[in-house]
Design a protein around this motif. Structure first.
Motif, PDB file in Angstrom:
ATOM      1  N   GLY A   1      11.673 -14.937  45.691  1.00  0.00           N
ATOM      2  CA  GLY A   1      11.902 -14.519  47.072  1.00  0.00           C
ATOM      3  C   GLY A   1      12.766 -13.274  47.153  1.00  0.00           C
ATOM      4  N   SER A   2      13.086 -12.661  45.987  1.00  0.00           N
ATOM      5  CA  SER A   2      13.938 -11.480  46.030  1.00  0.00           C
ATOM      6  C   SER A   2      13.120 -10.226  46.292  1.00  0.00           C
ATOM      7  CB  SER A   2      14.673 -11.342  44.702  1.00  0.00           C
ATOM      8  OG  SER A   2      13.740 -11.188  43.649  1.00  0.00           O
ATOM      9  N   GLY A   3      11.799 -10.338  46.259  1.00  0.00           N
ATOM     10  CA  GLY A   3      10.960  -9.172  46.535  1.00  0.00           C
ATOM     11  C   GLY A   3      10.575  -8.414  45.283  1.00  0.00           C
ATOM     12  N   LYS A   4      10.902  -8.950  44.094  1.00  0.00           N
ATOM     13  CA  LYS A   4      10.621  -8.182  42.869  1.00  0.00           C
ATOM     14  C   LYS A   4       9.134  -8.051  42.614  1.00  0.00           C
ATOM     15  CE  LYS A   4      11.773 -12.110  39.765  1.00  0.00           C
ATOM     16  NZ  LYS A   4      11.639 -13.216  40.715  1.00  0.00           N
ATOM     17  N   SER A   5       8.363  -9.135  42.851  1.00  0.00           N
ATOM     18  CA  SER A   5       6.913  -9.027  42.641  1.00  0.00           C
ATOM     19  C   SER A   5       6.285  -8.100  43.678  1.00  0.00           C
ATOM     20  CB  SER A   5       6.256 -10.403  42.738  1.00  0.00           C
ATOM     21  OG  SER A   5       6.624 -11.189  41.640  1.00  0.00           O
ATOM     22  N   THR A   6       6.750  -8.212  44.936  1.00  0.00           N
ATOM     23  CA  THR A   6       6.220  -7.351  45.990  1.00  0.00           C
ATOM     24  C   THR A   6       6.417  -5.893  45.633  1.00  0.00           C
ATOM     25  OG1 THR A   6       6.864  -9.070  47.548  1.00  0.00           O
ATOM     26  CG2 THR A   6       6.278  -6.926  48.472  1.00  0.00           C
TER      27      THR A   6
ATOM     28  N   MET B   1       1.841   3.496  32.791  1.00  0.00           N
ATOM     29  CA  MET B   1       2.814   2.471  33.141  1.00  0.00           C
ATOM     30  C   MET B   1       2.107   1.129  33.264  1.00  0.00           C
ATOM     31  SD  MET B   1       5.135   2.185  36.571  1.00  0.00           S
ATOM     32  CE  MET B   1       6.571   2.961  35.877  1.00  0.00           C
ATOM     33  N   ILE B   2       2.792   0.078  32.805  1.00  0.00           N
ATOM     34  CA  ILE B   2       2.269  -1.275  33.005  1.00  0.00           C
ATOM     35  C   ILE B   2       3.284  -2.056  33.823  1.00  0.00           C
ATOM     36  CG2 ILE B   2       1.781  -3.479  31.866  1.00  0.00           C
ATOM     37  CD1 ILE B   2       0.496  -1.960  29.610  1.00  0.00           C
ATOM     38  N   VAL B   3       2.800  -2.654  34.930  1.00  0.00           N
ATOM     39  CA  VAL B   3       3.643  -3.555  35.698  1.00  0.00           C
ATOM     40  C   VAL B   3       3.378  -4.952  35.166  1.00  0.00           C
ATOM     41  CG1 VAL B   3       4.107  -4.539  37.965  1.00  0.00           C
ATOM     42  CG2 VAL B   3       3.611  -2.100  37.742  1.00  0.00           C
ATOM     43  N   ALA B   4       4.386  -5.562  34.555  1.00  0.00           N
ATOM     44  CA  ALA B   4       4.214  -6.897  33.988  1.00  0.00           C
ATOM     45  C   ALA B   4       4.955  -7.889  34.864  1.00  0.00           C
ATOM     46  CB  ALA B   4       4.737  -6.936  32.565  1.00  0.00           C
ATOM     47  N   ASP B   5       4.183  -8.735  35.569  1.00  0.00           N
ATOM     48  CA  ASP B   5       4.765  -9.664  36.543  1.00  0.00           C
ATOM     49  C   ASP B   5       5.016 -11.012  35.870  1.00  0.00           C
ATOM     50  OD1 ASP B   5       5.592 -11.019  38.722  1.00  0.00           O
ATOM     51  OD2 ASP B   5       3.690 -10.929  39.818  1.00  0.00           O
ATOM     52  N   GLU B   6       6.203 -11.212  35.390  1.00  0.00           N
ATOM     53  CA  GLU B   6       6.576 -12.430  34.673  1.00  0.00           C
ATOM     54  C   GLU B   6       5.505 -12.839  33.667  1.00  0.00           C
ATOM     55  OE1 GLU B   6       8.965 -15.113  36.278  1.00  0.00           O
ATOM     56  OE2 GLU B   6       9.375 -14.123  38.184  1.00  0.00           O
TER      57      GLU B   6
ATOM     58  N   HIS C   1       2.539   3.345  22.029  1.00  0.00           N
ATOM     59  CA  HIS C   1       1.842   4.160  23.024  1.00  0.00           C
ATOM     60  C   HIS C   1       2.769   4.904  23.966  1.00  0.00           C
ATOM     61  CE1 HIS C   1      -2.153   2.278  22.183  1.00  0.00           C
ATOM     62  NE2 HIS C   1      -1.384   1.252  21.818  1.00  0.00           N
ATOM     63  N   GLY C   2       4.062   4.632  23.913  1.00  0.00           N
ATOM     64  CA  GLY C   2       5.000   5.286  24.804  1.00  0.00           C
ATOM     65  C   GLY C   2       4.759   4.964  26.276  1.00  0.00           C
ATOM     66  N   ILE C   3       4.282   3.736  26.525  1.00  0.00           N
ATOM     67  CA  ILE C   3       4.006   3.340  27.911  1.00  0.00           C
ATOM     68  C   ILE C   3       5.298   2.872  28.577  1.00  0.00           C
ATOM     69  CG2 ILE C   3       2.829   1.576  29.293  1.00  0.00           C
ATOM     70  CD1 ILE C   3       0.575   1.657  27.268  1.00  0.00           C
ATOM     71  N   SER C   4       5.449   3.219  29.862  1.00  0.00           N
ATOM     72  CA  SER C   4       6.585   2.698  30.623  1.00  0.00           C
ATOM     73  C   SER C   4       6.240   1.309  31.139  1.00  0.00           C
ATOM     74  CB  SER C   4       6.882   3.584  31.833  1.00  0.00           C
ATOM     75  OG  SER C   4       7.038   4.911  31.425  1.00  0.00           O
ATOM     76  N   TYR C   5       7.257   0.458  31.224  1.00  0.00           N
ATOM     77  CA  TYR C   5       7.051  -0.855  31.809  1.00  0.00           C
ATOM     78  C   TYR C   5       7.895  -1.026  33.059  1.00  0.00           C
ATOM     79  CZ  TYR C   5       4.857  -2.890  27.617  1.00  0.00           C
ATOM     80  OH  TYR C   5       4.026  -3.187  26.589  1.00  0.00           O
ATOM     81  N   ILE C   6       7.299  -1.709  34.041  1.00  0.00           N
ATOM     82  CA  ILE C   6       8.148  -2.355  35.035  1.00  0.00           C
ATOM     83  C   ILE C   6       8.020  -3.829  34.727  1.00  0.00           C
ATOM     84  CG2 ILE C   6       8.368  -2.997  37.450  1.00  0.00           C
ATOM     85  CD1 ILE C   6       7.882  -0.219  38.228  1.00  0.00           C
ATOM     86  N   PHE C   7       9.112  -4.400  34.255  1.00  0.00           N
ATOM     87  CA  PHE C   7       9.052  -5.748  33.733  1.00  0.00           C
ATOM     88  C   PHE C   7       9.744  -6.684  34.720  1.00  0.00           C
ATOM     89  CE2 PHE C   7      10.219  -9.246  30.973  1.00  0.00           C
ATOM     90  CZ  PHE C   7       9.088  -9.386  30.176  1.00  0.00           C
ATOM     91  N   ILE C   8       8.931  -7.508  35.386  1.00  0.00           N
ATOM     92  CA  ILE C   8       9.478  -8.380  36.423  1.00  0.00           C
ATOM     93  C   ILE C   8       9.788  -9.733  35.794  1.00  0.00           C
ATOM     94  CG2 ILE C   8       8.973  -9.524  38.602  1.00  0.00           C
ATOM     95  CD1 ILE C   8       6.962  -7.129  39.061  1.00  0.00           C
ATOM     96  N   SER C   9      11.028 -10.173  35.923  1.00  0.00           N
ATOM     97  CA  SER C   9      11.380 -11.415  35.237  1.00  0.00           C
ATOM     98  C   SER C   9      12.600 -12.055  35.866  1.00  0.00           C
ATOM     99  CB  SER C   9      11.666 -11.119  33.761  1.00  0.00           C
ATOM    100  OG  SER C   9      11.974 -12.309  33.096  1.00  0.00           O
ATOM    101  N   HIS C  10      12.731 -13.352  35.659  1.00  0.00           N
ATOM    102  CA  HIS C  10      13.992 -13.986  36.021  1.00  0.00           C
ATOM    103  C   HIS C  10      14.691 -14.483  34.758  1.00  0.00           C
ATOM    104  CE1 HIS C  10      11.001 -17.316  36.221  1.00  0.00           C
ATOM    105  NE2 HIS C  10      11.902 -17.863  35.453  1.00  0.00           N
ATOM    106  N   ASP C  11      14.080 -14.179  33.603  1.00  0.00           N
ATOM    107  CA  ASP C  11      14.637 -14.637  32.341  1.00  0.00           C
ATOM    108  C   ASP C  11      15.482 -13.517  31.737  1.00  0.00           C
ATOM    109  OD1 ASP C  11      15.174 -15.344  29.740  1.00  0.00           O
ATOM    110  OD2 ASP C  11      13.205 -16.269  29.413  1.00  0.00           O
ATOM    111  N   LEU C  12      16.820 -13.655  31.883  1.00  0.00           N
ATOM    112  CA  LEU C  12      17.692 -12.555  31.480  1.00  0.00           C
ATOM    113  C   LEU C  12      17.700 -12.355  29.973  1.00  0.00           C
ATOM    114  CD1 LEU C  12      20.571 -13.105  34.021  1.00  0.00           C
ATOM    115  CD2 LEU C  12      18.924 -11.242  33.951  1.00  0.00           C
ATOM    116  N   GLY C  13      17.429 -13.403  29.229  1.00  0.00           N
ATOM    117  CA  GLY C  13      17.370 -13.279  27.773  1.00  0.00           C
ATOM    118  C   GLY C  13      16.265 -12.322  27.370  1.00  0.00           C
ATOM    119  N   VAL C  14      15.077 -12.504  27.961  1.00  0.00           N
ATOM    120  CA  VAL C  14      13.943 -11.635  27.678  1.00  0.00           C
ATOM    121  C   VAL C  14      14.242 -10.213  28.129  1.00  0.00           C
ATOM    122  CG1 VAL C  14      11.545 -11.180  28.263  1.00  0.00           C
ATOM    123  CG2 VAL C  14      12.275 -13.511  27.791  1.00  0.00           C
TER     124      VAL C  14
END
Lengths: 317, 316, 315
Positions: C50-55, C167-172, C196-209
């Motif tokens: 509900g924080s809006g990260k996936s949106t 860029m790859i958007v990785a949603d959890e 490949h030098g790709i940028s990520y937007i990495f959406i997660s709630h797992d702080l370890g990862v």
């Protein structure tokens, strides 16, 4: 709840208005026009008088103007005259509504308990032989043409055996209650057989679901008898959604009534509508169809409201 | 669940196995198989009506008042009717009409229903609202009376010439179209519900990210994934449509004599139930058994396609 | 490194309910978020559900249109859902990410099909990319239901790679997988980044990862940006009380009991009626009057110019 009710009612009114326009246009596409049909066969008729009559009745005006006129007078309570009966449309439809109501109420009074009984029996052991026979019956019910069932019953019980009258209404209008009932036996039988199939299938499915639910298992675990479990717990819960099924089945039941009334010569709504279309009685056909539509709409509206009221789990959106 | 390296499956194995499993399940449903064979035989018999007329020299429409109400004989297996016509041949001709109307109207119903349902479901919003209110309107109608009104429509008032309006082809197409006009709502609702589920699934989103537009998503992703419930609904609607056609023809608003149909043969038989009750038995029996068989096949298809028995694949 | 993605003042308002006789309610899923992602950089979006990260991720991928603000790639704004974006998405649930009616080869090759690459060529390429994610060539001819969750996620990654995105958007991408599989997929994502030098937007709630993979981290709460910082700054010296609470909630061996005031109290407020001022004040241990009245600006933390934090009392 109140807001939901009001919004549904307003929607229904809108739908009825749209339907009235649609039916008005469709009925306008039937052969001839009201003036032509009224004066048909009159030797004194010249093209000039015909044109005058058309102008007088407004038949020569465009469709939307005529619809406007019709709607205005309909809203003032004037639904026009039947060109076949030479009486106000509502005078003709009044007794017909009573006749059809009798037929449908009797059918429901028999169908609902019968469907509950058969559905519950079938659900007790899905796949068993009781279930197979009942499901075969349900299939037969949805596959039988109602008009053919009527003919066969008439051949067997009226022509061959002579036990029951082949007409749905007694000849004399002051016939006794029991005499009227005897005449209704065949029509109600046909309609019940036609109506009960989908209901049985529904009750069976919903009973199987409830019988597998936790609260029924609990009731069984408490050592209650099977009859108590089925009647008191399962059936009652299976009944709530049945309100909707009954209401949605109303349209098809009315269609069945039209066929049955026509064959058994009962002057109900269905027969009146059928005759009105056959004889190109514009006003009568229009009002009859509109009434049938309104009743179907209202029944589905009532069902939705009753469903929401009976089942606290439903939230209205 | 097999692993990738376990065995080397041929290219189409996956898809074929889904269909062969379905066929396997259907084949074990005795009632459905018997019904399917029955329907095939019925269709062949009806298709033979023309050749039989040719070889026996009996014309199904030729009246002969000297041969009225004949009992079954070697020449007329089911006897003759009130105008001396061969009953069996007329039944076979009638079957052609019923089956043709059932199939054609189902196809048209499906095309209209799927087009409307998928569009409404995929686009959503106001468009969906309006379309669904429309289907609500049609569902609220008592169907048989409406079909009768549609059957009574004077085609010359919508621009057809009187000759065209009464030609057999137009009369046939008219009943097909009338039924399709009121029957598409069932399929539209199923198509819409399926589309709404699939529309927002991640594999459609993934295609959208790669630049896929609405039509691509609908044809490549949505339709294949909602095919199962649609096929089941279409099978069941064949039976319903045959009933509609026979009822309409019986009431005199469908296909009119001299073209025989099971429905209008019963209209005629209704007048004769005292003198020739058997004439009222045959056509109805054929309607009943045909519709029943179609419904059994439909039920067989339904359980053969049931996602609960679809092994391995998660369906939506 | 050059800038790849730039988000300027992005807001997403989602209409809810509404209908006949009923007013629409607006959900502020994302509120005034500005961020940049450099080439080859991994930005993690962190927050509770509900924080809006996936949106926000969907806005970047063009799956959702922002209500306000602009999305630019290489400094050029792209418009709405249309417009070409060098972006691919990896979804959370590997079961719904692959069309069950298509063979894996077709699935992986779909981005090429949409570009009009001929069938032969794209299937050859699909087999090649499947190899890169560790699947044998036969996989191309099979259906998704014949694969496990981890294998499916590899297929989804192959489909993203074949389009050669920047860029790859990785949603959890890991949260639906078994723990034993998670590290394999995580390493695969890491390898791809190196190669490949790709940028990520990495959406997660797992702080370890996140700590393992991210270069920078953005913390979102109720659609607002709370803190943006490099991974090391954020994990070592978290500035915002919310970030501190999130880190404190991560179970760690040998740290003993957590400090009491740092554990989040209460429920996350309804995004339909977010609190006034600083949206975190209802759960913040340091909240004072000013927090209820004024929304804090996103400003550098004391002494750390690249660590931005939206708090009146930041550390």
């Amino acid at each position: 709840m109140l807001r939901y009710t009001i919004s549904r009612l307003l929607q229904a009114v809108l739908v009825i208005l749209v339907m009235s326009l649609l039916l008005f246009m469709l009925i306008g596409l039937m052969p001839g026009d009201p003036v032509e049909n009224m004066l048909e066969g009159n030797p004194a008729l010249t093209p000039e008088t015909m044109a005058q009559m058309r102008a007088l009745y407004g038949v020569d005006q465009p469709l939307y103007t005529r619809y406007g006129h019709w709607l205005t007078s309909a809203l003032h309570g004037d639904l026009g005259y039947s060109s076949v009966y030479f009486r106000p449309v509502l005078d003709v439809l009044g007794p017909a509504i009573v006749q059809t109501a009798k037929l449908l109420v009797l059918t429901e009074l028999i169908s609902i308990p019968l469907a509950m009984l058969l559905g519950a029996l079938a659900a007790r052991k899905p796949g068993g032989w009781t279930d197979s026979i009942i499901s075969l019956l349900a299939f037969a019910s949805i596959s039988l043409p109602g008009f053919w069932t009527s003919l066969i019953l008439i051949i067997v019980f009226s022509v061959k055996l002579g036990w029951l009258p082949a007409s749905g209404t007694p000849l004399l209008s002051d016939a006794s209650m029991s005499e009227q009932l005897v005449h209704m036996i065949l029509p109600v039988t046909v309609l019940t057989f036609f109506h009960v199939g989908p209901l049985v299938r529904y009750v069976r499915a919903s009973m199987i679901e409830t019988l597998n639910s936790d609260f029924v298992r609990t009731a069984r675990a408490k050592g209650l008898s099977e009859v108590t479990v089925v009647m008191r717990h399962a059936l009652r819960n299976a009944l709530i959604p049945m309100v909707t099924v009954l209401a949605l089945g109303f349209g098809s039941l009315f269609s069945g009534a039209l066929v049955v009334e026509t064959i058994f010569g009962m002057l109900g709504m269905g027969k009146i509508i059928y005759d009105a279309i056959s004889n190109i009685d514009f006003n009568l056909a229009l009002v009859g169809l509109l009434l049938a539509t309104i009743v179907t709409l209202l029944s589905s509206l009532l069902a939705d409201l009753a469903y929401a009221w009976l089942d606290p789990r439903i939230t209205l959106k | 669940m097999s692993t990738v390296t376990a065995d080397k499956a041929p290219a189409e194995a996956g898809r074929n196995s889904v269909w062969s499993k379905r066929w396997e399940r259907f084949r074990h449903n005795k009632l459905a198989m018997i019904s399917l064979v029955f329907l095939a035989l019925m269709a062949i018999a009806c298709a033979m009506a023309g050749p039989i007329e040719h070889f026996t020299g009996i014309d199904a429409n030729a009246t002969n008042l000297l041969r009225r109400f004949r009992p079954p004989s070697a020449q007329h297996w089911l006897g003759t009717d009130d105008l001396g016509r061969d009953v069996l041949l007329r039944l076979l001709h009638g079957g052609q009409v019923s089956i043709a109307v059932g199939l054609l109207a189902t196809v048209i119903t499906a095309v209209i229903g799927i087009a409307i349902g998928v569009t409404a479901g995929y686009i959503g919003g106001q468009f969906d609202n309006i379309l669904m209110r429309m289907t609500d309107c049609i569902i609220a109608l008592p169907l048989i009376p409406v079909l009768i009104v549609l059957g009574a429509v004077d085609l010359t008032k919508i621009g057809l010439s009187p000759e065209a309006a009464s030609s057999p082809a137009v009369v046939f197409l008219r009943i097909v179209i009338i039924i399709a006009l009121v029957d598409w709502t069932t399929i539209a609702r199923i198509a819409r519900a399926g589309t709404i589920t699939v529309r927002d699934v991640d594999y459609v989103r993934a295609a959208t990210v790669s630049g896929a537009k609405g039509p691509y998503n609908v044809f490549v992703h949505v339709l294949p994934n909602i095919a199962t419930p649609l096929i089941v609904a279409m099978t069941l609607s064949v039976g319903r449509i045959i009933l509609f056609e026979s009822t309409l023809s019986f009431l005199g608003f469908g296909i009119v004599p001299p073209t025989p149909t099971w429905g209008n043969m019963l209209t005629n038989a209704q007048q004769l139930i005292i003198s020739a009750p058997l004439l009222a038995v045959y056509p109805g029996l054929l309607i009943f058994t045909t519709v029943m068989a179609v419904n059994f096949v439909g039920d067989g298809v339904r359980s053969a396609f049931d996602p609960r028995s679809e092994a391995g694949s998660r369906s939506h | 490194m050059t800038e790849l993605l730039r988000l300027d003042n992005i807001s997403v308002n989602i209409p809810l309910g509404g209908g006949f006789l009923k007013p629409k309610v607006w959900l502020q899923a994302v509120n005034d978020v500005s961020l940049t992602v450099l080439r080859g950089e991994t930005l993690a979006l962190v927050g509770e559900s509900g924080s809006g990260k996936s949106t926000l991720g969907y806005v970047v991928a063009g799956l959702r249109r922002q209500s306000e603000g602009t999305v630019s790639f290489h400094g050029a704004p792209v418009d709405g859902e249309d417009g070409k974006r060098p972006v691919q998405v990896i979804f959370q649930d590997p079961f719904s990410a692959l069309d069950p009616r298509m063979v894996v080869g077709e699935i992986v090759a779909e981005p090429l099909r949409l570009k009009g690459v001929p069938s032969e060529q794209r299937l050859a390429r699909a087999t090649e990319v499947l190899g890169q994610v560790g699947l044998p060539p036969e996989a191309a001819r099979r259906y998704p239901h014949q694969f496990s969750g981890g294998q499916r996620q590899r297929i989804a990654i192959a489909r993203a790679l074949i389009a050669e995105p920047e860029m790859i958007v990785a949603d959890e991408p890991l949260s639906a997988l078994d723990v034993s599989i998670q590290s394999q997929v995580l390493n695969l994502l890491d390898d791809i980044k190196q190669e490949h030098g790709i940028s990520y937007i990495f959406i997660s709630h797992d702080l370890g990862v996140v700590r393992h993979l991210a270069d920078r981290v953005a913390v979102l709460y109720l659609g607002r940006l709370m803190e943006v910082a490099s991974r090391d700054d954020l994990f070592v010296t978290p500035s915002h009380p919310y970030t501190q609470a999130l880190l404190a909630a991560v179970p760690r061996i040998g740290k003993g009991r957590r400090k009491k005031e740092q554990i989040l109290k209460g429920e996350i407020p309804s995004p339909l009626s977010p609190p006034s001022g600083c949206v975190f004040h209802t759960r913040c241990p340091r909240a004072e009057d000013i927090c209820r009245r004024e929304r804090p600006a996103l400003l550098p933390a004391p002494g750390r110019p690249t660590q931005l934090s939206a708090c009146h009392f930041k550390d």
